[in-house]
Design a protein around this motif. Structure first.
Motif, mmCIF file in Angstrom:
data_model
loop_
_atom_site.group_PDB
_atom_site.id
_atom_site.type_symbol
_atom_site.label_atom_id
_atom_site.label_comp_id
_atom_site.label_asym_id
_atom_site.label_seq_id
_atom_site.Cartn_x
_atom_site.Cartn_y
_atom_site.Cartn_z
ATOM 1 N N LEU A 241 0.817 -1.113 -0.037
ATOM 2 C CA LEU A 241 0.101 -0.010 0.066
ATOM 3 C C LEU A 241 0.863 1.182 -0.034
ATOM 4 N N ASP A 242 0.181 2.476 0.042
ATOM 5 C CA ASP A 242 0.979 3.555 -0.023
ATOM 6 C C ASP A 242 2.074 3.860 1.228
ATOM 7 N N ASP A 243 3.079 4.650 0.926
ATOM 8 C CA ASP A 243 4.077 4.789 1.809
ATOM 9 C C ASP A 243 3.710 5.276 3.365
ATOM 10 N N HIS A 244 2.269 5.889 3.492
ATOM 11 C CA HIS A 244 2.263 6.418 4.559
ATOM 12 C C HIS A 244 1.281 5.162 5.490
ATOM 13 N N ILE A 245 1.063 4.145 5.079
ATOM 14 C CA ILE A 245 0.228 3.211 5.694
ATOM 15 C C ILE A 245 1.113 2.344 6.519
ATOM 16 N N SER A 246 0.660 2.096 7.709
ATOM 17 C CA SER A 246 1.413 1.422 8.907
ATOM 18 C C SER A 246 0.594 0.024 9.275
ATOM 19 N N HIS A 247 0.403 -0.043 10.637
ATOM 20 C CA HIS A 247 0.255 -1.591 10.996
ATOM 21 C C HIS A 247 -1.266 -1.862 10.851
ATOM 22 N N TYR A 248 -2.108 -1.011 10.827
ATOM 23 C CA TYR A 248 -3.502 -1.401 10.625
ATOM 24 C C TYR A 248 -4.176 -0.797 9.538
ATOM 25 N N PRO A 249 -3.913 -1.296 8.132
ATOM 26 C CA PRO A 249 -4.146 -0.887 6.853
ATOM 27 C C PRO A 249 -5.649 -1.126 6.506
ATOM 28 N N GLN A 250 -6.637 -2.109 7.182
ATOM 29 C CA GLN A 250 -7.714 -1.999 7.055
ATOM 30 C C GLN A 250 -8.548 -0.790 7.672
ATOM 31 N N LEU A 251 -7.710 -0.278 8.597
ATOM 32 C CA LEU A 251 -8.328 0.984 9.228
ATOM 33 C C LEU A 251 -8.018 2.191 8.457
ATOM 34 N N GLU A 252 -6.357 2.193 8.260
ATOM 35 C CA GLU A 252 -5.749 3.472 7.939
ATOM 36 C C GLU A 252 -6.346 3.738 6.427
ATOM 37 N N ASP A 253 -6.290 2.731 5.626
ATOM 38 C CA ASP A 253 -6.499 2.960 4.224
ATOM 39 C C ASP A 253 -7.735 1.564 3.738
ATOM 40 N N PRO A 254 -8.650 1.777 4.209
ATOM 41 C CA PRO A 254 -9.836 0.776 4.131
ATOM 42 C C PRO A 254 -10.121 0.433 2.361
ATOM 43 N N THR A 255 -10.201 1.620 1.621
ATOM 44 C CA THR A 255 -10.181 1.599 0.187
ATOM 45 C C THR A 255 -9.156 0.686 -0.656
ATOM 46 N N GLY A 256 -7.830 1.152 -0.147
ATOM 47 C CA GLY A 256 -6.854 0.532 -0.842
ATOM 48 C C GLY A 256 -6.558 -0.689 -0.333
ATOM 49 N N PHE A 257 -7.038 -1.155 0.918
ATOM 50 C CA PHE A 257 -6.865 -2.496 1.392
ATOM 51 C C PHE A 257 -7.954 -3.416 0.888
ATOM 52 N N LEU A 258 -9.335 -3.047 0.841
ATOM 53 C CA LEU A 258 -10.298 -3.697 0.118
ATOM 54 C C LEU A 258 -10.227 -3.876 -1.385
ATOM 55 N N ASN A 259 -9.568 -3.083 -2.084
ATOM 56 C CA ASN A 259 -9.094 -3.416 -3.453
ATOM 57 C C ASN A 259 -8.131 -4.188 -3.599
ATOM 58 N N ALA A 260 -7.057 -4.232 -2.972
ATOM 59 C CA ALA A 260 -5.971 -5.404 -2.788
ATOM 60 C C ALA A 260 -6.617 -6.558 -2.682
ATOM 61 N N TYR A 261 -7.452 -6.693 -1.756
ATOM 62 C CA TYR A 261 -7.903 -8.147 -1.130
ATOM 63 C C TYR A 261 -8.800 -8.661 -2.360
ATOM 64 N N LEU A 262 -9.768 -7.678 -2.812
ATOM 65 C CA LEU A 262 -10.602 -8.290 -3.829
ATOM 66 C C LEU A 262 -9.990 -8.453 -5.035
ATOM 67 N N ASN A 263 -8.809 -7.900 -5.540
ATOM 68 C CA ASN A 263 -8.191 -8.116 -6.656
ATOM 69 C C ASN A 263 -7.450 -9.786 -6.625
ATOM 70 N N PHE A 264 -7.325 -9.897 -5.248
ATOM 71 C CA PHE A 264 -6.496 -11.219 -5.201
ATOM 72 C C PHE A 264 -7.597 -12.336 -5.271
ATOM 73 N N ILE A 265 -8.873 -12.300 -4.597
ATOM 74 C CA ILE A 265 -9.792 -13.111 -4.536
ATOM 75 C C ILE A 265 -10.189 -13.266 -5.902
ATOM 76 N N ASN A 266 -10.428 -12.200 -6.614
ATOM 77 C CA ASN A 266 -11.050 -12.284 -7.995
ATOM 78 C C ASN A 266 -10.206 -12.734 -9.013
ATOM 79 N N SER A 267 -8.965 -13.233 -8.677
ATOM 80 C CA SER A 267 -7.963 -13.615 -9.649
ATOM 81 C C SER A 267 -8.187 -15.140 -9.874
ATOM 82 N N PHE A 268 -9.248 -15.607 -8.900
ATOM 83 C CA PHE A 268 -9.217 -17.244 -9.011
ATOM 84 C C PHE A 268 -10.374 -17.530 -9.631
#
Length: 268
Positions: A241-268
């Motif tokens: 994720l972006d350089d300013h994201i730390s230990h709680y990405p699902q709280l600090e960057d919920p959109t970026g986190f969710l997009n990353a997770y769904l991209n992974f899930i949808n790759s199958f």
């Protein structure tokens, strides 16, 4: 005149006693709403809190969320709605000793017990023969590793992110109790003791693995952590994720986190 340290000690004892017995603060409206939307099941006389939301129509996919230390299932609230738009069932629990679940004392808390509680929840919900995705964080990563070692069936996709350091040393009012805190923190020693069991499960699995990483995470410093992770688990995919994201990405960057997770899930 008494030594200064004696005076400090005499003053500290009653203050510490008061501190340890201060009642917990009142729950915020958001937490009250979170609790009211959940349920409990019983595992060996312990009441375990969980949330189970039905989401996307036409999907049969299920995701179980495993929270970190020292927090609770509420860690996932910012991405909950987004997950329900992709998954048929979105499920999260509070491990025993955390959140709204029971906090027995004295009690020998262990990663093995927490994994058994997850298995118990799967049985309770009648999901033993369903494909399940695991999304884990911090303490929950180690629980997920134990589940992987047990070959929890059926287990399909697994995501690990943040504070994933099983090969290293390493809000809730009850944690003010020192004995309780010491008991909960035994998971750190368990990580060291059972390193081969849990890291070995990752290295030998055919289950797809994915890491979502915040580069500013002080627990897992960049770039050393990523270099080690990729060396140990070269089969795993990674989202940074972006350089300013730390230990709680699902709280600090919920959109970026969710997009990353769904991209992974949808790759199958």
């Amino acid at each position: 005149m008494k030594e200064w340290w004696v005076q400090v000690g005499l003053l500290s004892v009653p203050l510490l006693a008061v501190y340890l017995h201060i009642p917990p603060p009142k729950l915020s409206p958001a937490l009250l709403s979170w609790r009211s939307s959940g349920r409990y099941f019983t595992y060996k006389d312990q009441n375990i809190f969980y949330r189970d939301s039905t989401g996307a129509v036409g999907s049969s996919d299920i995701v179980i969320l495993l929270h970190g230390f020292p927090t609770s299932s509420y860690d996932w609230y910012k991405i909950w709605e987004g997950l329900t738009q992709r998954f048929h069932r979105v499920i999260a629990l509070d491990f025993v000793g955390f959140g709204f679940s029971d906090k027995p004392r004295p009690h020998r808390y262990s990663i093995f017990e927490q994994a058994s509680i997850v298995e118990g929840l799967v049985r309770h919900l009648g999901l033993r023969h369903q494909k399940i995705n695991l999304l884990s964080h911090d303490y929950g990563d180690t629980v997920a590793q134990e589940l992987l070692h047990r070959s929890l069936q059926p287990l399909m996709l697994w995501l690990l992110f943040s504070n994933f350091r099983p090969w290293s040393t390493q809000k809730h009012h009850p944690l003010r109790n020192k004995r309780f805190l010491f008991s909960i923190l035994q998971y750190i020693n368990q990580r060291k003791k059972h390193r081969d069991r849990w890291v070995g499960a990752l290295m030998s699995t055919s289950v797809p693995l994915h890491l979502i990483y915040g580069p500013l995470d002080p627990v897992n410093p960049h770039p050393e952590f990523l270099q080690l992770y990729k060396k140990v688990l070269p089969m795993s995919t990674v989202s940074v994720l972006d350089d300013h994201i730390s230990h709680y990405p699902q709280l600090e960057d919920p959109t970026g986190f969710l997009n990353a997770y769904l991209n992974f899930i949808n790759s199958f």
